[in-house]
Design an enzyme around this catalytic site. Structure first.
Site, PDB file in Angstrom:
ATOM      1  N   GLY A  21      10.687 -29.095  48.278  1.00 61.66           N
ATOM      2  CA  GLY A  21      10.315 -28.002  47.375  1.00 61.66           C
ATOM      3  C   GLY A  21      11.097 -28.035  46.070  1.00 61.66           C
ATOM      4  N   SER A  51      13.188 -27.062  53.093  1.00 58.36           N
ATOM      5  CA  SER A  51      14.308 -26.512  53.844  1.00 58.36           C
ATOM      6  C   SER A  51      15.042 -25.493  52.985  1.00 58.36           C
ATOM      7  CB  SER A  51      15.247 -27.666  54.204  1.00 58.36           C
ATOM      8  OG  SER A  51      16.492 -27.157  54.572  1.00 58.36           O
ATOM      9  N   ILE A  54      18.806 -27.263  52.657  1.00 58.97           N
ATOM     10  CA  ILE A  54      19.068 -28.463  51.840  1.00 58.97           C
ATOM     11  C   ILE A  54      18.662 -28.152  50.401  1.00 58.97           C
ATOM     12  CG2 ILE A  54      18.575 -30.932  51.559  1.00 58.97           C
ATOM     13  CD1 ILE A  54      17.648 -30.805  54.583  1.00 58.97           C
ATOM     14  N   ALA A  62      15.147 -32.077  30.622  1.00 62.21           N
ATOM     15  CA  ALA A  62      14.549 -32.625  29.407  1.00 62.21           C
ATOM     16  C   ALA A  62      13.314 -33.425  29.812  1.00 62.21           C
ATOM     17  CB  ALA A  62      15.541 -33.529  28.693  1.00 62.21           C
ATOM     18  N   LYS A  91      11.516 -29.822  22.359  1.00 63.88           N
ATOM     19  CA  LYS A  91      12.322 -31.054  22.199  1.00 63.88           C
ATOM     20  C   LYS A  91      11.490 -32.030  21.372  1.00 63.88           C
ATOM     21  CE  LYS A  91      13.933 -35.091  24.669  1.00 63.88           C
ATOM     22  NZ  LYS A  91      14.118 -35.828  25.923  1.00 63.88           N
ATOM     23  N   LEU A 367      12.393 -38.220  43.336  1.00 65.36           N
ATOM     24  CA  LEU A 367      13.617 -38.999  43.580  1.00 65.36           C
ATOM     25  C   LEU A 367      13.509 -39.887  44.811  1.00 65.36           C
ATOM     26  CD1 LEU A 367      16.265 -36.229  42.741  1.00 65.36           C
ATOM     27  CD2 LEU A 367      15.520 -38.125  41.282  1.00 65.36           C
ATOM     28  N   GLU A 376      16.695 -41.251  29.108  1.00 66.28           N
ATOM     29  CA  GLU A 376      15.488 -41.034  28.299  1.00 66.28           C
ATOM     30  C   GLU A 376      14.524 -40.059  28.990  1.00 66.28           C
ATOM     31  OE1 GLU A 376      14.609 -41.734  25.276  1.00 66.28           O
ATOM     32  OE2 GLU A 376      15.911 -43.366  24.575  1.00 66.28           O
ATOM     33  N   GLY A 379      12.628 -38.832  34.577  1.00 65.88           N
ATOM     34  CA  GLY A 379      12.486 -38.398  35.980  1.00 65.88           C
ATOM     35  C   GLY A 379      11.193 -37.636  36.200  1.00 65.88           C
TER      36      GLY A 379
HETATM   37  P1  FAD Z   1      15.038 -32.640  45.048  1.00 66.10           P
HETATM   38  O1  FAD Z   1      15.184 -31.717  43.925  1.00 66.10           O
HETATM   39  O2  FAD Z   1      16.282 -33.244  45.612  1.00 66.10           O
HETATM   40  O3  FAD Z   1      14.279 -31.854  46.209  1.00 66.10           O
HETATM   41  C1  FAD Z   1      14.275 -32.312  47.542  1.00 66.10           C
HETATM   42  C2  FAD Z   1      13.591 -31.267  48.413  1.00 66.10           C
HETATM   43  O4  FAD Z   1      13.425 -31.814  49.704  1.00 66.10           O
HETATM   44  C3  FAD Z   1      14.363 -29.970  48.587  1.00 66.10           C
HETATM   45  O5  FAD Z   1      13.474 -28.874  48.481  1.00 66.10           O
HETATM   46  C4  FAD Z   1      14.875 -30.039  50.016  1.00 66.10           C
HETATM   47  O6  FAD Z   1      15.037 -28.763  50.615  1.00 66.10           O
HETATM   48  C5  FAD Z   1      13.768 -30.834  50.676  1.00 66.10           C
HETATM   49  N1  FAD Z   1      14.174 -31.504  51.907  1.00 66.10           N
HETATM   50  C6  FAD Z   1      15.005 -32.552  52.045  1.00 66.10           C
HETATM   51  N2  FAD Z   1      15.163 -32.846  53.345  1.00 66.10           N
HETATM   52  C7  FAD Z   1      14.390 -31.976  54.046  1.00 66.10           C
HETATM   53  C8  FAD Z   1      14.150 -31.761  55.423  1.00 66.10           C
HETATM   54  N3  FAD Z   1      14.720 -32.506  56.380  1.00 66.10           N
HETATM   55  N4  FAD Z   1      13.322 -30.752  55.789  1.00 66.10           N
HETATM   56  C9  FAD Z   1      12.721 -29.974  54.841  1.00 66.10           C
HETATM   57  N5  FAD Z   1      12.926 -30.147  53.526  1.00 66.10           N
HETATM   58  C10 FAD Z   1      13.759 -31.129  53.132  1.00 66.10           C
HETATM   59  N6  FAD Z   1      14.500 -35.750  35.046  1.00 66.10           N
HETATM   60  C11 FAD Z   1      13.974 -35.489  33.836  1.00 66.10           C
HETATM   61  O7  FAD Z   1      12.762 -35.631  33.664  1.00 66.10           O
HETATM   62  N7  FAD Z   1      14.747 -35.086  32.804  1.00 66.10           N
HETATM   63  C12 FAD Z   1      16.089 -34.944  32.927  1.00 66.10           C
HETATM   64  O8  FAD Z   1      16.753 -34.541  31.973  1.00 66.10           O
HETATM   65  C13 FAD Z   1      16.681 -35.258  34.178  1.00 66.10           C
HETATM   66  N8  FAD Z   1      18.022 -35.161  34.363  1.00 66.10           N
HETATM   67  C14 FAD Z   1      18.550 -35.507  35.567  1.00 66.10           C
HETATM   68  C15 FAD Z   1      19.933 -35.513  35.726  1.00 66.10           C
HETATM   69  C16 FAD Z   1      20.487 -35.914  36.939  1.00 66.10           C
HETATM   70  C17 FAD Z   1      21.968 -35.978  37.089  1.00 66.10           C
HETATM   71  C18 FAD Z   1      19.650 -36.251  38.025  1.00 66.10           C
HETATM   72  C19 FAD Z   1      20.236 -36.653  39.337  1.00 66.10           C
HETATM   73  C20 FAD Z   1      18.287 -36.214  37.880  1.00 66.10           C
HETATM   74  C21 FAD Z   1      17.726 -35.870  36.653  1.00 66.10           C
HETATM   75  N9  FAD Z   1      16.347 -35.891  36.469  1.00 66.10           N
HETATM   76  C22 FAD Z   1      15.823 -35.648  35.232  1.00 66.10           C
HETATM   77  C23 FAD Z   1      15.447 -36.169  37.581  1.00 66.10           C
HETATM   78  C24 FAD Z   1      14.892 -34.839  38.129  1.00 66.10           C
HETATM   79  O9  FAD Z   1      15.958 -33.980  38.441  1.00 66.10           O
HETATM   80  C25 FAD Z   1      14.068 -35.093  39.381  1.00 66.10           C
HETATM   81  O10 FAD Z   1      13.080 -36.027  39.077  1.00 66.10           O
HETATM   82  C26 FAD Z   1      13.404 -33.827  39.857  1.00 66.10           C
HETATM   83  O11 FAD Z   1      14.316 -32.784  39.995  1.00 66.10           O
HETATM   84  C27 FAD Z   1      12.701 -34.065  41.165  1.00 66.10           C
HETATM   85  O12 FAD Z   1      13.554 -34.033  42.255  1.00 66.10           O
HETATM   86  P2  FAD Z   1      12.860 -34.018  43.689  1.00 66.10           P
HETATM   87  O13 FAD Z   1      11.978 -32.832  43.784  1.00 66.10           O
HETATM   88  O14 FAD Z   1      12.256 -35.344  43.927  1.00 66.10           O
HETATM   89  O15 FAD Z   1      14.087 -33.890  44.703  1.00 66.10           O
END
Ligand code: FAD
Length: 554
Positions: A21, A51, A54, A62, A91, A367, A376, A379
C-alpha cells in the site's frame, strides 16, 4: 464466484491481487481500476492488501512530467485537487550544485522541456524544410569561439523561470499556459489520495500481513496466506511490497541484478524540514523553488524537494566511503541549525533491477521491480512505465510467454537507459577531493552501452539534426537531457557540428537574442510560483460552487 459472458474469453483475468500500500500499490490499484472497470463492461475484481506493521518507504517526492499524463489525463484527477491534497508544488527541472568539480561552473541545470528550443534555420527552403538543428550545437560553436554564456541559461527558458521562482503556467494568458513541468508531492499524502480514489472505484482494501504464499503445481501463485483474513486467491498478482520483493524475489526466486558496480550509493537519510510557522509558502526565503536541488556532498549528494509547508531533504550516500553516523553529521551540517533536533530516517537502498519484472502470474511494480537511486526522480516514473506497459501486454490466464517477454524487454531497456544516464552524472566529474569522487572519476565499471555513447559524444554531442517526421525510438530522456549533463560537466567535443559552418553566424546571434527576449517576456508574464499555488484553494472552491449551482438537485 466467476462468470463468463457469451463471446468473452473464458480465460479472462477476473481477480487481481495487489500486495503493498505504498505509492506503487495504490497507483497500480487506481490505474488498473480505471483501465479495466469501464462502465457497462464486465468488472474485474481488484484487491489490495497492505500491512499496518510494515511501513512504506515514505519518500519519493520529485516526479517527471509523465506524472501529468498519468494522474490528470489518465486518472482524471483535477490538478488543483491533487496539489492541495498532496501539498504539491511545481517542478520545472533540477539544479545540480558542486557536481562538476570545475571551479568556474559549479552549478548547472537539467530543465524539463527542450523541444521548443529547436531552431529551424532552413525552414523556408522547400527541399530542406524538414531539417532542424538544436540550439545546443550553436551554443557549442559560440563557446568554442570564446563566448562565456552558460549553456543552460542560453538554451532553456525554464531555467530563467526557475531562477526567478516563477510558476510554469498562468490562467491569465492561455497563450503562455504551457511550459513543461512535473510536481513535488508529499509521498504519504499522494498514497492516501490514491487510496481514497481507488476505494471509491471499488478496489477492495484489506489491512493484514501476508505470512506466506502458496504456489500451484505449475509454479504460479495460487493464493496468499494472511494472518487474519485466511487465503486470498487471484489470477494475477502485482507485487508492490517494496525492496523485499515478497512475491517476485522471495517466493518466485527471481534474482535481483545489482547495479552496485556502476552506482556506489546504497543508503539514504531523510530529514524533512518545516518552514517557519505561518509561512507555508516560504515567502521569507522569497517563495518556494519550482525545482529540485541536488547538491553533491563528500560521499554522495543531497536532495531538496520543496513542498507547501515543508521541504523534503535527504542525503544519498555510499556506505563504502562514509559511516552512517558521519553521513548524518555531514548532512545536518549541510542543512544547518534547523535540522539539529529533527529526527533522521535511515533507509537502505537496493539499487538495480529484478532480472525479469514479470514472472508467471506475478508482475513486480515499484521498488520490488527495481530502483536506480533518486537522482533524476525516476522511481515513480518506473511505476507509471510498468503500468502502461502492463496495459499494452495485458494477459489472460494463459499468460502467453511472448507477451511476458515483451514486457520484460521493455522494462529492462528502461532500467538500463536510466542506469546509464545516472552513471553519467558521476563518472564525468572532475572532482577528486574525496575518495568517493575519486572512485567515480576513475570509474572502473562504466557500462559498455554508456562507454559507447561517451566515445561518440567526445566527437559530437547528441541532439543531432533530425528530420521532423522521422519516428524516434521511444526513450525516457530526450537528447537534450544528455546534453545538459555533458555541458554541465564540461564534456565538450573539440569541434562544433561541421554543418554549422555553412550558416550565417549573424542570424544565429539574432536568434539567441530573440530567445533571451522571449525568456524575459515569460518572466514578466508568469506569476510567482508561490502566488500561483496560494490561489489554488480559491479555484477549487469556485469549481465546487459552480458544480453545486448546476446540480439539478439544487
Ligand atoms: P513501499 O513504499 O516500500 O511499500 C511497500 C508496501 O508493501 C507497504 O505498504 C507494506 O506495508 C507492504 N508490505 C510489505 N510486506 C508485506 C506483507 N508481508 N504483507 C502485507 N503488506 C506488505 N521516486 C521518485 O519518483 N522521486 C523521488 O524523488 C524519489 N526519491 C526516493 C528517495 C529514496 C531514498 C528512496 C529509497 C526512494 C525514492 N523514490 C523516489 C522511489 C519511491 O519512493 C518509490 O518508487 C515509491 O515510494 C514506491 O515504493 P513502493 O510502493 O514500491 O514500496
Amino acid at each position: 464466484m466467476t462468470s463468463t459472458i457469451v463471446g468473452q474469453n473464458p480465460n479472462r483475468i477476473q481477480n487481481i491481487v495487489i500486495v503493498g500500500g505504498g505509492t506503487s500499490g495504490w497507483l497500480s490499484a487506481a490505474y488498473l481500476s480505471k483501465a479495466l472497470n469501464k462502465s457497462g463492461g464486465t468488472p474485474c475484481s481488484i484487491t489490495l492488501i497492505e500491512s499496518s506493521d510494515i511501513c512504506t518507504v515514505g519518500v519519493g517526492e520529485a516526479t517527471l512530467p509523465t506524472i501529468i499524463y498519468t494522474l490528470s489525463e489518465f486518472l482524471g484527477i483535477p490538478e488543483p485537487d491533487l496539489m492541495i491534497e498532496c501539498n504539491a508544488t511545481f517542478k520545472m527541472g533540477t539544479k545540480f550544485v558542486n557536481w562538476s568539480g570545475q571551479p568556474d561552473q559549479n552549478v548547472f541545470w537539467h530543465p524539463f522541456g527542450g523541444e521548443d528550443i529547436f531552431w529551424h534555420p532552413l525552414r523556408q527552403g522547400s527541399l530542406t524544410k524538414e531539417l532542424r538543428i538544436p540550439i545546443s550545437h550553436y551554443w557549442l560553436k559560440r563557446k568554442l569561439q570564446g563566448n562565456p554564456e552558460p549553456f543552460d541559461y542560453s538554451c532553456f527558458e525554464s531555467v530563467h523561470l526557475c531562477a526567478a521562482k516563477k510558476s510554469p503556467k498562468t490562467d491569465g494568458n492561455p497563450k503562455l499556459r504551457y511550459l513543461e513541468y512535473a510536481y513535488h508531492l508529499d509521498a504519504g499524502l499522494l498514497a492516501n489520495y490514491l487510496k481514497q480514489k481507488a476505494k471509491s472505484e471499488f478496489v477492495q482494501h484489506i489491512v493484514d500481513n501476508v505470512l506466506d504464499v502458496s504456489l500451484n503445481d505449475k509454479g504460479f501463485i495460487s493464493h496468499l496466506i494472511t494472518k487474519n483474513n485466511g487465503n486470498i486467491y487471484g489470477d494475477l498478482f502485482i507485487d508492490c511490497s517494496g525492496f523485499k520483493g515478497l512475491l517476485i524475489n522471495q517466493t518466485l526466486q527471481e534474482p535481483f541484478i545489482s547495479y552496485s558496480d556502476s552506482l556506489f550509493c546504497d543508503n539514504a537519510i531523510a530529514i524533512p524540514i518545516a518552514y517557519d510557522a505561518e509561512d507555508k509558502y516560504d515567502t521569507r526565503n522569497g517563495g518556494i523553488n519550482p525545482y529540485t536541488t541536488s547538491t553533491a556532498l563528500s560521499s554522495g549528494w543531497a536532495w531538496n524537494t520543496p513542498l507547501v509547508g515543508r521541504s523534503g531533504n535527504g542525503y544519498v550516500y555510499s556506505s563504502a566511503f562514509i559511516s552512517k553516523a558521519d553521513a548524518e553529521a555531514e548532512f545536518r551540517q549541510h542543512l544547518g541549525e534547523k535540522s539539529l533536533h529533527l529526527e533522521a530516517k535511515h533507509i537502505k537502498m537496493r539499487v538495480g533491477r529484478t532480472r525479469n519484472a514479470w514472472v508467471k502470474n506475478c508482475i513486480s511494480i515499484g521498488l520490488s521491480s527495481g530502483f536506480i537511486e533518486p537522482l533524476e526522480s525516476t522511481g515513480i516514473y518506473l511505476i507509471e512505465a510498468g503500468l502502461e506497459n502492463l496495459l499494452h501486454n495485458f494477459p489472460d490466464r494463459l499468460f502467453q510467454p511472448s507477451c511476458i517477454a515483451n514486457y520484460n524487454r521493455i522494462m529492462r531497456e528502461q532500467y538500463e537507459e536510466i542506469r546509464d544516464f545516472i552513471v553519467m552524472h558521476y563518472c564525468l566529474t572532475k572532482r577528486e577531493d574525496t575518495p568517493f569522487w575519486k572512485a567515480n572519476k576513475y570509474h572502473p565499471a562504466i557500462p559498455e552501452s554508456l562507454k559507447e555513447k561517451l566515445n561518440l559524444w567526445q566527437i559530437t554531442w547528441p541532439d543531432n539534426p533530425t528530420i521532423i517526421c522521422r519516428e524516434k525510438i521511444a526513450k525516457l530522456f530526450p537528447d537534450y537531457s544528455y546534453t545538459c549533463i555533458l555541458a554541465g560537466m564540461g564534456y565538450l567535443p573539440k569541434h562544433s557540428l561541421p554543418i554549422l559552418d555553412y550558416y550565417d553566424d549573424n542570424e544565429v546571434e539574432q536568434n539567441f537574442l530573440a530567445f533571451k527576449n522571449h525568456a524575459d517576456a515569460l518572466k514578466k508574464a508568469l506569476p510567482d510560483h508561490h502566488e500561483y499555488i496560494k490561489q489554488l484553494p480559491a479555484k477549487t472552491f469556485k469549481f465546487q460552487w459552480k458544480q453545486r449551482l448546476s446540480s439539478p438537485a439544487l
